[in-house]
Design a protein around this motif. Structure first.
Motif, PDB file in Angstrom:
ATOM      1  N   UNK A   1     -63.554   3.328  24.090  1.00 23.03           N
ATOM      2  CA  UNK A   1     -63.959   2.171  24.885  1.00 23.03           C
ATOM      3  C   UNK A   1     -64.797   2.604  26.085  1.00 23.03           C
ATOM      4  N   UNK A   2     -64.342   3.634  26.781  1.00 20.20           N
ATOM      5  CA  UNK A   2     -65.061   4.117  27.959  1.00 20.20           C
ATOM      6  C   UNK A   2     -66.477   4.571  27.610  1.00 20.20           C
ATOM      7  N   UNK A   3     -66.619   5.350  26.540  1.00 18.72           N
ATOM      8  CA  UNK A   3     -67.934   5.848  26.150  1.00 18.72           C
ATOM      9  C   UNK A   3     -68.851   4.708  25.702  1.00 18.72           C
ATOM     10  N   UNK A   4     -68.278   3.712  25.017  1.00 21.37           N
ATOM     11  CA  UNK A   4     -69.067   2.577  24.555  1.00 21.37           C
ATOM     12  C   UNK A   4     -69.570   1.746  25.726  1.00 21.37           C
ATOM     13  N   UNK A   5     -68.678   1.439  26.653  1.00 20.59           N
ATOM     14  CA  UNK A   5     -69.066   0.638  27.833  1.00 20.59           C
ATOM     15  C   UNK A   5     -70.105   1.380  28.659  1.00 20.59           C
ATOM     16  N   UNK A   6     -69.900   2.660  28.856  1.00 20.85           N
ATOM     17  CA  UNK A   6     -70.844   3.487  29.613  1.00 20.85           C
ATOM     18  C   UNK A   6     -72.221   3.466  28.959  1.00 20.85           C
ATOM     19  N   UNK A   7     -72.256   3.602  27.636  1.00 20.17           N
ATOM     20  CA  UNK A   7     -73.525   3.607  26.896  1.00 20.17           C
ATOM     21  C   UNK A   7     -74.240   2.263  27.024  1.00 20.17           C
ATOM     22  N   UNK A   8     -73.522   1.171  26.806  1.00 21.96           N
ATOM     23  CA  UNK A   8     -74.156  -0.137  26.873  1.00 21.96           C
ATOM     24  C   UNK A   8     -74.592  -0.472  28.294  1.00 21.96           C
ATOM     25  N   UNK A   9     -73.804  -0.106  29.292  1.00 21.84           N
ATOM     26  CA  UNK A   9     -74.186  -0.337  30.684  1.00 21.84           C
ATOM     27  C   UNK A   9     -75.501   0.373  31.034  1.00 21.84           C
ATOM     28  N   UNK A  10     -75.720   1.524  30.411  1.00 23.19           N
ATOM     29  CA  UNK A  10     -76.934   2.292  30.721  1.00 23.19           C
ATOM     30  C   UNK A  10     -78.192   1.569  30.229  1.00 23.19           C
ATOM     31  N   UNK A  11     -78.017   0.533  29.382  1.00 19.41           N
ATOM     32  CA  UNK A  11     -79.160  -0.229  28.883  1.00 19.41           C
ATOM     33  C   UNK A  11     -79.319  -1.576  29.579  1.00 19.41           C
ATOM     34  N   UNK A  12     -78.494  -1.818  30.587  1.00 19.81           N
ATOM     35  CA  UNK A  12     -78.562  -3.101  31.308  1.00 19.81           C
ATOM     36  C   UNK A  12     -79.580  -2.968  32.430  1.00 19.81           C
TER      37      UNK A  12
END
Length: 257
Positions: free
Chosen positions: A246-257
């Motif tokens: 979950x942490x890695x997924x959220x971090x990855x998607x946040x980097x595209x915001x």
């Protein structure tokens, strides 16, 4: 905000859950989250619910639908095919694009197992609509897994070709599913996707071997990164594995915001 939503397609209803960040007036990113084979919109130990709520906290909306024939959606599991789930995924993508609060330039896709295969094919076919792709233990090798199962049945003296349905843990799997999966080159369909990809996979996955994710790396090249969850099984059935995913997924998607 979390609420139940419905999507109508070909006279049938897909049932899902929408998460939308509260108190934000601007348009927000949207993550589409796809479940795996015999799974549903929550998945084991509610990992999809936890992901959606975490995304909501960081300003990213999400949609979690049951594919037709799964969970609470209409249809029978025995009529499900991989191509049918890809068609469902396209309908979900189109639905997300109609929501007035969604930033259509920031639609992300997350998929687990066979849902990862669906996510990768959706991104391959609609690269212009998918801003980032995250795959959890993606079953790009689904055809090989099915063929291996057929080979085992034949070795046991069972004539698989004469069977209309297969009992998979209490779920009837139709012959059409088998024929459809064997006809698809998942990696080839996924290949046109040209943006960033994060892949998460447990190195002790006994259901979809991690080699399936290494093949995705060959397809995507330097556009993709594989993060290995050490000792983890197929659906990350331990709190620390779940939290890392979950942490890695959220971090990855946040980097595209």
């Amino acid at each position: 905000m979390q609420k139940a939503v419905e999507l109508h397609k070909n006279g049938m209803t897909l049932r899902g859950m929408l998460h939308k960040p509260d108190g934000i007036s601007r348009k927000v990113p949207m993550a589409l989250i796809f479940h795996g084979f015999t799974g549903n919109k929550m998945e084991p130990h509610f990992i999809f619910v936890k992901l959606s709520r975490k995304l909501e906290q960081v300003g990213i909306a999400s949609l979690r639908f049951d594919f037709l024939g799964s969970g609470e959606s209409d249809g029978e599991f025995k009529d499900m095919t991989l191509s049918g789930e890809l068609d469902d995924a396209e309908a979900i993508l189109n639905y997300a694009k109609t929501l007035e609060f969604v930033d259509k330039d920031k639609i992300f896709v997350v998929g687990l197992s066979m849902g990862g295969a669906v996510a990768s094919m959706l991104a391959g076919r609609h690269a212009q609509d998918v801003a980032a792709l995250c795959l959890w233990a993606p079953a790009g090798n689904m055809g090989e897994l099915i063929q291996a199962g057929i080979n085992q049945m034949q070795a046991a003296g069972i004539n698989a070709s004469s069977m209309e349905h297969f009992d998979f843990g209490g779920n009837l799997v139709g012959k059409a599913f088998v024929e459809d999966v064997l006809s698809l080159d998942i990696y080839k369909i996924a290949a046109p996707y040209d943006k960033r990809v994060l892949i998460l996979h447990g190195d002790k996955d006994a259901t979809v071997p991690i080699s399936a994710s290494y093949r995705y790396l060959e397809v995507y090249g330097d556009r993709a990164k594989l993060h290995v969850i050490e000792e983890a099984d197929h659906t990350f059935n331990k709190w620390e594995w779940e939290q890392e995913v979950i942490e890695k997924t959220v971090e990855f998607l946040k980097s595209h915001v």
